[in-house]
Write a protein that holds these residues in place. Sequence first.
Motif, PDB file in Angstrom:
ATOM      1  N   VAL A  97       8.352  -4.575  16.794  1.00 28.54           N
ATOM      2  CA  VAL A  97       8.298  -4.513  15.574  1.00 28.54           C
ATOM      3  C   VAL A  97       7.089  -2.739  15.492  1.00 28.54           C
ATOM      4  N   PRO A  98       7.870  -1.750  15.460  1.00 27.90           N
ATOM      5  CA  PRO A  98       7.370  -0.146  15.365  1.00 27.90           C
ATOM      6  C   PRO A  98       6.135  -0.045  14.094  1.00 27.90           C
ATOM      7  N   VAL A  99       4.874   0.133  14.346  1.00 29.53           N
ATOM      8  CA  VAL A  99       3.915   0.974  13.950  1.00 29.53           C
ATOM      9  C   VAL A  99       4.230   2.119  12.966  1.00 29.53           C
ATOM     10  N   CYS A 100       4.892   2.812  13.418  1.00 26.55           N
ATOM     11  CA  CYS A 100       4.728   3.917  13.288  1.00 26.55           C
ATOM     12  C   CYS A 100       5.658   3.893  11.646  1.00 26.55           C
ATOM     13  N   LEU A 101       6.516   3.027  12.563  1.00 21.50           N
ATOM     14  CA  LEU A 101       8.178   3.276  11.300  1.00 21.50           C
ATOM     15  C   LEU A 101       7.849   2.290   9.877  1.00 21.50           C
ATOM     16  N   ASN A 102       6.543   0.756   9.982  1.00 21.14           N
ATOM     17  CA  ASN A 102       5.870   0.355   9.579  1.00 21.14           C
ATOM     18  C   ASN A 102       4.852   1.295   8.760  1.00 21.14           C
ATOM     19  N   SER A 103       4.002   2.226   9.230  1.00 23.30           N
ATOM     20  CA  SER A 103       2.884   2.990   8.479  1.00 23.30           C
ATOM     21  C   SER A 103       4.175   4.349   7.687  1.00 23.30           C
ATOM     22  N   ILE A 104       5.284   4.511   7.948  1.00 22.36           N
ATOM     23  CA  ILE A 104       6.172   5.182   6.412  1.00 22.36           C
ATOM     24  C   ILE A 104       6.003   4.193   5.241  1.00 22.36           C
TER      25      ILE A 104
END
Length: 72
Positions: A2-9
């Motif tokens: 579960v990636p932080v970067c994708l969820n932030s985007i």
Amino acid sequence: MVPVCLNSILLRVELNLRYLHARQGHEEQAEAYLAAARRRLAAMDTVLWRADLGRWADHVVRPDNDDDDDDD
């Protein structure tokens, strides 16, 4: 993972869509995107927040242990 970067985007996209719909007077759609953003942020805080690091971190899901985190 579960990636932080994708969820932030995705969170930023949801907030931008909320703003754009509100500007066009599409209140129902704006509220739907705001609700989605709130749900995503709550999920990110639950799953990705690492108090020991003082930041969000990627969550690595492994079949043998779902609680392992990767701080990359």
